[in-house]
Design a protein around this motif. Structure first.
Motif, PDB file in Angstrom:
ATOM      1  N   CYS A 170       0.844  -1.092   0.072  1.00  0.00           N
ATOM      2  CA  CYS A 170       0.079  -0.110   0.030  1.00  0.00           C
ATOM      3  C   CYS A 170       1.107   1.402   0.244  1.00  0.00           C
ATOM      4  O   CYS A 170       1.744   1.358   0.172  1.00  0.00           O
ATOM      5  CB  CYS A 170      -1.069  -0.009   1.270  1.00  0.00           C
ATOM      6  N   GLU A 171       0.053   2.901   0.277  1.00  0.00           N
ATOM      7  CA  GLU A 171       0.940   3.884  -0.410  1.00  0.00           C
ATOM      8  C   GLU A 171       1.709   4.512   1.074  1.00  0.00           C
ATOM      9  O   GLU A 171       2.073   5.146   1.223  1.00  0.00           O
ATOM     10  CB  GLU A 171      -0.005   4.460  -0.414  1.00  0.00           C
ATOM     11  N   GLN A 172       1.600   3.744   2.318  1.00  0.00           N
ATOM     12  CA  GLN A 172       1.582   4.065   4.347  1.00  0.00           C
ATOM     13  C   GLN A 172       3.071   3.091   4.156  1.00  0.00           C
ATOM     14  O   GLN A 172       3.504   2.413   3.627  1.00  0.00           O
ATOM     15  CB  GLN A 172       0.445   3.855   4.861  1.00  0.00           C
ATOM     16  N   LEU A 173       3.122   4.498   4.828  1.00  0.00           N
ATOM     17  CA  LEU A 173       5.299   4.316   5.412  1.00  0.00           C
ATOM     18  C   LEU A 173       5.214   4.148   6.921  1.00  0.00           C
ATOM     19  O   LEU A 173       4.027   4.117   7.235  1.00  0.00           O
ATOM     20  CB  LEU A 173       6.085   4.999   5.167  1.00  0.00           C
ATOM     21  N   VAL A 174       5.158   2.634   7.013  1.00  0.00           N
ATOM     22  CA  VAL A 174       4.817   1.740   8.785  1.00  0.00           C
ATOM     23  C   VAL A 174       6.895   2.102   8.931  1.00  0.00           C
ATOM     24  O   VAL A 174       7.240   1.336   8.679  1.00  0.00           O
ATOM     25  CB  VAL A 174       4.206   0.726   8.589  1.00  0.00           C
ATOM     26  N   MET A 175       6.562   2.024  10.739  1.00  0.00           N
ATOM     27  CA  MET A 175       7.927   1.531  11.223  1.00  0.00           C
ATOM     28  C   MET A 175       7.671  -0.306  11.902  1.00  0.00           C
ATOM     29  O   MET A 175       6.833  -0.572  11.540  1.00  0.00           O
ATOM     30  CB  MET A 175       7.520   1.813  12.544  1.00  0.00           C
ATOM     31  N   ARG A 176       8.808  -0.801  11.566  1.00  0.00           N
ATOM     32  CA  ARG A 176       9.050  -1.479  11.695  1.00  0.00           C
ATOM     33  C   ARG A 176       8.519  -2.787  12.521  1.00  0.00           C
ATOM     34  O   ARG A 176       7.903  -3.592  12.694  1.00  0.00           O
ATOM     35  CB  ARG A 176      10.133  -2.484  11.765  1.00  0.00           C
ATOM     36  N   CYS A 177       7.997  -2.089  13.577  1.00  0.00           N
ATOM     37  CA  CYS A 177       7.605  -2.728  15.035  1.00  0.00           C
ATOM     38  C   CYS A 177       5.973  -2.454  15.217  1.00  0.00           C
ATOM     39  O   CYS A 177       5.014  -3.373  15.656  1.00  0.00           O
ATOM     40  CB  CYS A 177       7.966  -1.821  16.434  1.00  0.00           C
TER      41      CYS A 177
END
Length: 355
Positions: A224-231
């Motif tokens: 998807c287009e979102q950036l997410v922290m690994r945790c």
């Protein structure tokens, strides 16, 4: 560990970088503390006049001297001795933590008292608890400072690290050049740049840390287009991610399609008639099922009524069967009489000579 070190050299390069791999040094400091705890506990086993705390001060000094001396001796033998010592030094240089552990094991064995050897104390849970408790006590009281342990660890590491894998051997003729180098040295301490992460490490571990840092912001694994922290990646992908695969809301009535949840509205719009057909079929099956259940209920009710009248029905049936048999017998008797009459007539005609 960050102090500049000035050495005397005939070549004029008197300023040595002196930085070490912080991760390796930290591991060695933990080994040192545990080794001191083990030696102190094992040397006072069963001795009512001594405790680990009472011998730890002298044991610490003795342990440090022993480790440094063994390291220096190994290097000296490798340089001036045979091939076996060279192989030992190369192995120690490759795995310094294992080398330190082996030296501490030798030291601990030499400090065990007689009771430790013969009582089975070495394999007991009580011993492990005492060692763990003494480690915690030393940490709380800052008995052996981290700086002190780091100094010993670095001394040992530099003496055996023949390939300079874990420390920087660079030397310079001026302090300014050394300072400039240390700002770029691969063993300099750096902080993680990911927001929220407080980790610090040698610069040579930047990529390693970055590959596992829980605060690292990454593109969504489901694209998807979102950036997410690994945790937070697992939770994102399993809950709010628009590309999360879901089953059609009409799955239970027959639609077996799965798709990203972001296209749910489009799917429902495109397959509206199909979904209505599934619902109609389900309604039809349900109506048929209701009718079938009603018929079964009617049969059960009828069976219950028949059971209640079974006695009376059996008597009535027996009466009818009896009457039918009596009628058959009566008819047979009538036929027999007719046949007898015919036979008698024939006899009379024969006697009179008519036949």
């Amino acid at each position: 560990m960050d102090n500049l070190k000035c050495t005397t050299g005939e070549d004029g390069f008197n300023f040595q970088c002196n930085l070490c791999d912080s991760e390796v040094v930290h591991s060695m400091t933990e080994i040192l503390l545990r080794g001191l705890a083990i030696a102190s506990v094992d040397s006072t086993t069963g001795d009512i006049f001594k405790s680990p705390s009472s011998v730890a001060v002298g044991m610490k000094t003795e342990l440090a001297e022993y480790l440094i001396q063994r390291s220096v001796t190994l290097v000296h033998k490798a340089v001036h001795g045979g091939e076996d010592h060279s192989e030992q030094l190369m192995k120690a240089s490759t795995v310094p933590k294992e080398f330190l552990s082996d030296l501490i094991d030798d030291f601990v064995i030499s400090k065990r008292n007689l009771l430790s050897h013969v009582s089975g104390f070495l394999s007991s849970e009580s011993r492990l608890n005492k060692i763990r408790d003494f480690i915690q006590k030393m940490e709380m009281e800052n008995f052996w400072t981290l700086d002190g342990r780091e100094a010993i660890a670095e001394t040992i590491l530099k003496s055996i690290d023949m390939k300079c894998v874990f420390h920087c051997p660079e030397r310079f003729d001026t302090q300014d050049k050394l300072a400039e180098h240390r700002s770029l040295c691969r063993f300099r301490i750096v902080n993680c740049k990911n927001d929220g992460c407080l980790a610090s490490f040698s610069a040579n571990h930047i990529e390693k840390h970055d590959s596992v840092c829980t605060f690292k912001v990454l593109p969504c694994e489901q694209l998807c287009e979102q950036l997410v922290m690994r945790c937070e990646m697992d939770m994102h992908c399993a809950s709010v991610c628009p590309m999360k695969l879901i089953n059609c809301p009409f799955h239970q009535v027959g639609c077996e399609r799965a798709f990203p949840q972001c296209v749910l509205d489009r799917h429902c719009s495109e397959f509206l008639q199909t979904h209505l057909l599934y619902i109609l079929q389900l309604t039809t099956r349900q109506d048929a099922s209701v009718n079938d259940m009603n018929q079964r209920l009617h049969l059960l009710e009828k069976a219950q009524s028949l059971n209640e009248l079974s006695g009376a029905l059996d008597i009535r049936t027996l009466t009818l069967i009896t009457k039918e048999q009596e009628a058959k017998i009566k008819k047979l008797e009538e036929n027999l009489k007719v046949q007898e009459a015919k036979m008698k007539k024939l006899e009379n005609e024969f006697r009179s000579g008519k036949v």
